[in-house]
Design a protein around this motif. Structure first.
Motif, mmCIF file in Angstrom:
data_model
loop_
_atom_site.group_PDB
_atom_site.id
_atom_site.type_symbol
_atom_site.label_atom_id
_atom_site.label_comp_id
_atom_site.label_asym_id
_atom_site.label_seq_id
_atom_site.Cartn_x
_atom_site.Cartn_y
_atom_site.Cartn_z
ATOM 1 N N TYR A 210 2.545 15.999 16.359
ATOM 2 C CA TYR A 210 1.664 16.541 15.325
ATOM 3 C C TYR A 210 1.528 15.450 14.267
ATOM 4 C CZ TYR A 210 -0.005 19.421 11.444
ATOM 5 O OH TYR A 210 -0.737 19.928 10.406
ATOM 6 N N ARG A 211 0.309 14.913 14.092
ATOM 7 C CA ARG A 211 0.111 13.731 13.268
ATOM 8 C C ARG A 211 -0.779 14.017 12.060
ATOM 9 N NH1 ARG A 211 -1.270 9.478 18.211
ATOM 10 N NH2 ARG A 211 0.829 9.501 19.143
ATOM 11 N N PRO A 212 -0.193 14.092 10.874
ATOM 12 C CA PRO A 212 -1.018 14.187 9.671
ATOM 13 C C PRO A 212 -1.396 12.788 9.181
ATOM 14 C CG PRO A 212 1.287 14.327 9.061
ATOM 15 C CD PRO A 212 1.245 14.157 10.575
ATOM 16 N N LEU A 213 -2.495 12.676 8.467
ATOM 17 C CA LEU A 213 -2.896 11.411 7.852
ATOM 18 C C LEU A 213 -3.796 11.730 6.668
ATOM 19 C CD1 LEU A 213 -2.770 8.283 8.068
ATOM 20 C CD2 LEU A 213 -4.889 8.406 9.386
ATOM 21 N N VAL A 214 -3.493 11.116 5.523
ATOM 22 C CA VAL A 214 -4.305 11.349 4.327
ATOM 23 C C VAL A 214 -4.491 10.039 3.578
ATOM 24 C CG1 VAL A 214 -2.247 11.990 2.983
ATOM 25 C CG2 VAL A 214 -4.520 12.666 2.174
ATOM 26 N N SER A 215 -5.650 9.879 2.979
ATOM 27 C CA SER A 215 -5.881 8.738 2.099
ATOM 28 C C SER A 215 -6.648 9.196 0.872
ATOM 29 C CB SER A 215 -6.669 7.632 2.821
ATOM 30 O OG SER A 215 -7.942 8.103 3.223
ATOM 31 N N MET A 216 -6.373 8.535 -0.243
ATOM 32 C CA MET A 216 -7.102 8.768 -1.492
ATOM 33 C C MET A 216 -7.519 7.406 -2.000
ATOM 34 S SD MET A 216 -5.926 11.050 -4.766
ATOM 35 C CE MET A 216 -7.110 11.623 -5.985
ATOM 36 N N SER A 217 -8.797 7.256 -2.353
ATOM 37 C CA SER A 217 -9.305 5.945 -2.750
ATOM 38 C C SER A 217 -10.279 6.077 -3.901
ATOM 39 C CB SER A 217 -9.975 5.246 -1.558
ATOM 40 O OG SER A 217 -11.033 6.029 -1.064
ATOM 41 N N VAL A 218 -10.442 4.970 -4.628
ATOM 42 C CA VAL A 218 -11.343 4.949 -5.776
ATOM 43 C C VAL A 218 -11.981 3.575 -5.905
ATOM 44 C CG1 VAL A 218 -9.434 4.403 -7.360
ATOM 45 C CG2 VAL A 218 -11.560 5.371 -8.269
ATOM 46 N N VAL A 219 -13.266 3.548 -6.211
ATOM 47 C CA VAL A 219 -14.005 2.327 -6.522
ATOM 48 C C VAL A 219 -14.448 2.413 -7.969
ATOM 49 C CG1 VAL A 219 -16.041 0.928 -6.030
ATOM 50 C CG2 VAL A 219 -14.819 2.041 -4.157
ATOM 51 N N CYS A 220 -14.199 1.346 -8.711
ATOM 52 C CA CYS A 220 -14.545 1.285 -10.125
ATOM 53 C C CYS A 220 -15.560 0.165 -10.346
ATOM 54 C CB CYS A 220 -13.290 1.034 -10.956
ATOM 55 S SG CYS A 220 -13.592 0.677 -12.695
ATOM 56 N N ALA A 467 9.912 -18.226 1.117
ATOM 57 C CA ALA A 467 9.624 -16.788 1.058
ATOM 58 C C ALA A 467 10.506 -16.176 -0.019
ATOM 59 C CB ALA A 467 9.877 -16.114 2.405
ATOM 60 N N ALA A 468 9.911 -15.338 -0.855
ATOM 61 C CA ALA A 468 10.630 -14.757 -1.987
ATOM 62 C C ALA A 468 11.378 -13.495 -1.595
ATOM 63 C CB ALA A 468 9.661 -14.478 -3.129
ATOM 64 N N ASP A 469 12.119 -12.962 -2.548
ATOM 65 C CA ASP A 469 12.943 -11.774 -2.339
ATOM 66 C C ASP A 469 12.229 -10.494 -2.780
ATOM 67 O OD1 ASP A 469 12.908 -12.248 -5.040
ATOM 68 O OD2 ASP A 469 15.087 -12.445 -5.268
ATOM 69 N N ASP A 470 10.887 -10.531 -2.825
ATOM 70 C CA ASP A 470 10.125 -9.407 -3.361
ATOM 71 C C ASP A 470 9.299 -8.692 -2.290
ATOM 72 O OD1 ASP A 470 8.378 -11.492 -2.918
ATOM 73 O OD2 ASP A 470 7.297 -11.298 -4.813
ATOM 74 N N TYR A 471 9.840 -8.572 -1.083
ATOM 75 C CA TYR A 471 9.127 -7.924 0.026
ATOM 76 C C TYR A 471 8.532 -6.582 -0.402
ATOM 77 C CZ TYR A 471 9.280 -4.268 3.616
ATOM 78 O OH TYR A 471 9.018 -3.164 4.374
ATOM 79 N N LEU A 472 7.287 -6.341 0.025
ATOM 80 C CA LEU A 472 6.576 -5.122 -0.361
ATOM 81 C C LEU A 472 5.637 -4.697 0.763
ATOM 82 C CD1 LEU A 472 5.852 -3.098 -2.716
ATOM 83 C CD2 LEU A 472 4.009 -4.706 -3.307
ATOM 84 N N ILE A 473 5.664 -3.403 1.101
ATOM 85 C CA ILE A 473 4.674 -2.826 2.011
ATOM 86 C C ILE A 473 3.464 -2.402 1.188
ATOM 87 C CG2 ILE A 473 4.139 -0.759 3.367
ATOM 88 C CD1 ILE A 473 5.575 -2.550 5.104
ATOM 89 N N ASP A 474 2.268 -2.730 1.666
ATOM 90 C CA ASP A 474 1.047 -2.308 0.996
ATOM 91 C C ASP A 474 0.535 -1.029 1.658
ATOM 92 O OD1 ASP A 474 -2.069 -2.271 0.788
ATOM 93 O OD2 ASP A 474 -1.408 -3.563 -0.842
ATOM 94 N N ASN A 475 0.572 0.069 0.924
ATOM 95 C CA ASN A 475 0.224 1.377 1.482
ATOM 96 C C ASN A 475 -1.232 1.755 1.240
ATOM 97 O OD1 ASN A 475 2.819 2.285 2.610
ATOM 98 N ND2 ASN A 475 3.529 2.170 0.490
ATOM 99 N N SER A 476 -2.120 0.787 1.420
ATOM 100 C CA SER A 476 -3.549 1.048 1.281
ATOM 101 C C SER A 476 -4.127 1.523 2.609
ATOM 102 C CB SER A 476 -4.262 -0.223 0.813
ATOM 103 O OG SER A 476 -3.792 -0.632 -0.462
ATOM 104 N N THR A 477 -5.445 1.675 2.641
ATOM 105 C CA THR A 477 -6.111 2.267 3.810
ATOM 106 C C THR A 477 -6.456 1.193 4.837
ATOM 107 O OG1 THR A 477 -8.179 2.152 2.551
ATOM 108 C CG2 THR A 477 -7.038 4.267 2.609
ATOM 109 N N TRP A 478 -5.449 0.487 5.340
ATOM 110 C CA TRP A 478 -5.682 -0.547 6.342
ATOM 111 C C TRP A 478 -6.002 0.078 7.694
ATOM 112 C CZ3 TRP A 478 -6.229 -5.261 4.486
ATOM 113 C CH2 TRP A 478 -5.546 -5.635 3.323
ATOM 114 N N SER A 479 -7.013 -0.477 8.365
ATOM 115 C CA SER A 479 -7.344 -0.087 9.731
ATOM 116 C C SER A 479 -7.574 -1.347 10.552
ATOM 117 C CB SER A 479 -8.600 0.794 9.778
ATOM 118 O OG SER A 479 -8.360 2.043 9.159
ATOM 119 N N CYS A 480 -7.241 -1.286 11.827
ATOM 120 C CA CYS A 480 -7.338 -2.453 12.706
ATOM 121 C C CYS A 480 -8.318 -2.177 13.833
ATOM 122 C CB CYS A 480 -5.962 -2.782 13.278
ATOM 123 S SG CYS A 480 -5.997 -4.071 14.543
ATOM 124 N N GLY A 481 -9.237 -3.109 14.048
ATOM 125 C CA GLY A 481 -10.184 -2.988 15.146
ATOM 126 C C GLY A 481 -9.855 -3.949 16.276
#
Length: 507
Positions: A210-220, A467-481
């Protein structure tokens, strides 16, 4: 519930349209040993263990080595705000089954938008044409394979009304306008979907998800005199309605206004080869496009990837560890099972600078004599699974950002990207960087914008010197084609220094 659908059977590039059918979603289960979870999914798709075995037997009837059935029921919703009002809504229901037959490294595939026994048998026979000899296949007893649980949610999206979502979009619009008088236009959206997946194969294994998926986005869009700038901010997770909150609205609105404001004073750097610092988080697109795709095992199996002869060899500095991970809690790229029913895992693609693993589906894993890595993914039931990334990131390094900057006399720091692409064979890539800064004598100075970053993936990987010690995951709306299919993914990175890339700018 009854849904009116068109049967459609496809093998390779050929397709045959069928008749209009009304499949019933009400089913029964004759086996007394199956669990309630399995019964729920069998009933949902209106099939029984006996029907599953019959369809797989048809798929294997011409001498296939292996067959599988991928059932999917997806409900998608979109809600959008423009010109200060929530004024657009869209919903879609997708339902059907994809049937795949493998013979050696060849694939036969067909799908049907109806799951009655006749339609599925027709599709199975079409997929079976990949093989040509008769086969006395005997269906295995059904074996349940319980999926993992990487999505925590409290309120499912099918239980959420449009009216419950509207106030959050209106709040986001109002918050962005309140933060800066230069704001002239805001567009915002909430997109959610839930997919029920059931997978069964000729080995008798049945699993579900059972796979939920949600995104919220804004353009300014902001205006200062005659100058107009815009920026975009988004978040996306596999979770429930409880994720949408006032704190999320505050986070998105502050980020999009700040990012847009930076562009008013931004310039273009001088063009040429120079050191490039990729900022933590979204710069992980470098790993995804320039490096990750070249690690996908189908490209390596066919000899088209530049890494096809580099397994076990040194490809980067000792501190470089690159991971493709399907197990991050609530992550957009995570899966409880992949689309071939395999367990997902955390896979070290590069370990201590050495190429450690490719990204495998069932076919490539068999070719290389290894276990699948849980990367067999497909856009929907109408498509065959391929080796695809999930959440791809590099672990933290041994340096600080300041130490990295101190090593640069003149270069650029980039942290936001809008797109990128790579030529798999040569590994050449191009990224469009939305924003960043000049680095001059070890300091961030002038903001920069709208520049191309050009390089070669294997060379860029070898050229990561810090490479620095500030690893971060970017939780934006990435999609791969890939091959016409799009799937949700995630990327991440610590701040890294690539000692030389080509930067598009002014002469």
């Amino acid at each position: 519930m009854n849904l009116n659908r068109r049967t459609f059977i496809k093998t390779g590039s050929s397709a045959v349209a069928g008749v209009m059918l009304l499949p019933s979603l009400a089913g029964s289960c004759s086996s007394a040993v199956i669990s309630e979870n399995v019964k729920e999914y069998l009933d949902h798709f209106g099939v029984t263990p006996e029907i599953l075995r019959k369809i797989v037997s048809v798929a294997m009837s011409r001498g296939g080595d292996y067959a599988d059935l991928f059932f999917e029921h997806k409900i998608s919703n979109a809600l959008a705000l423009q010109d200060g009002t929530v004024n657009r809504a869209f919903s879609n229901i997708d339902y059907g089954v994809g049937i795949r037959v493998l013979k050696g490294d060849q694939t036969g595939f067909a799908y049907s938008e109806s799951v009655n026994e006749k339609s599925m048998s027709d599709a199975a026979l079409m997929a079976a044409n990949i093989a040509s000899s008769g086969n006395s296949f005997s269906a295995s007893p059904l074996t349940e394979k319980a999926p993992a649980s990487f999505y925590e949610l409290k309120k499912r999206w099918e239980d959420v009304s449009v009216g419950e979502k509207v106030p959050f979009l209106q709040m986001l619009n109002d918050r962005v306008f309140s933060l800066d008088s230069k704001v002239v236009k805001v567009s915002a959206s909430i997109n959610d979907e839930t997919s029920r997946i059931m997978f069964y194969n000729s080995e008798g294994m049945l699993s579900w998800d059972y796979r939920p998926l949600v995104s919220m986005s804004v353009v300014c869009i902001m205006q200062k005199g005659s100058q107009i700038e815009n920026s975009y901010s988004s978040r996306s997770f596999r979770t429930g309605f409880e994720w949408i909150s006032e704190s999320l609205v505050d986070e998105l609105s502050a980020e999009v206004v700040n990012n847009t404001n930076l562009l008013f004073d931004a310039v273009k750097p001088r063009a040429g080869e120079m050191p490039v610092v990729m900022g933590a988080g979204g710069s992980g697109i470098l790993l995804h496009e320039a490096i990750g795709h070249t690690f996908e095992a189908d490209f390596n199996r066919k000899g088209t990837s530049i890494f096809s002869d580099k397994m076990g060899k040194k490809v980067a500095a000792d501190f470089v560890n690159i991971i493709d991970d399907g197990t991050l809690l609530n992550n957009r790229g995570s899966l409880n099972i992949d689309d071939e029913g395999n367990e997902v895992q955390k896979t070290y693609l590069v370990k201590d600078g050495v190429l450690n693993s490719y990204i495998h589906d069932r076919i490539s894993a068999a070719y290389y004599g290894v276990n699948p890595t849980g990367n067999g993914r497909r856009q929907d039931f109408r498509n065959m699974p391929l080796p695809r990334m999930r959440a791809t990131y590099m672990e933290a390094g041994p340096f600080t950002r300041e130490e990295i900057f101190n090593n640069i006399d003149y270069g650029v720091y980039v942290d936001q990207f809008s797109n990128g692409e790579v030529k798999i064979g040569a590994g050449d890539f191009t990224f469009f960087a939305k924003s960043g800064y000049l680095i001059e004598k070890g300091k961030l100075t002038q903001p920069i914008k709208d520049i191309n970053i050009i390089g070669n993936g294997p060379q860029a990987l070898a050229d990561i010197t810090m490479a620095a010690d500030d690893y971060l995951i970017d939780n934006s709306t990435w999609s791969c084609g890939k091959d016409g299919q799009t799937v949700p993914v995630t990327c991440g990175l610590p701040s890294i220094l690539v000692k030389k890339l080509t930067v598009g700018g002014t002469n």
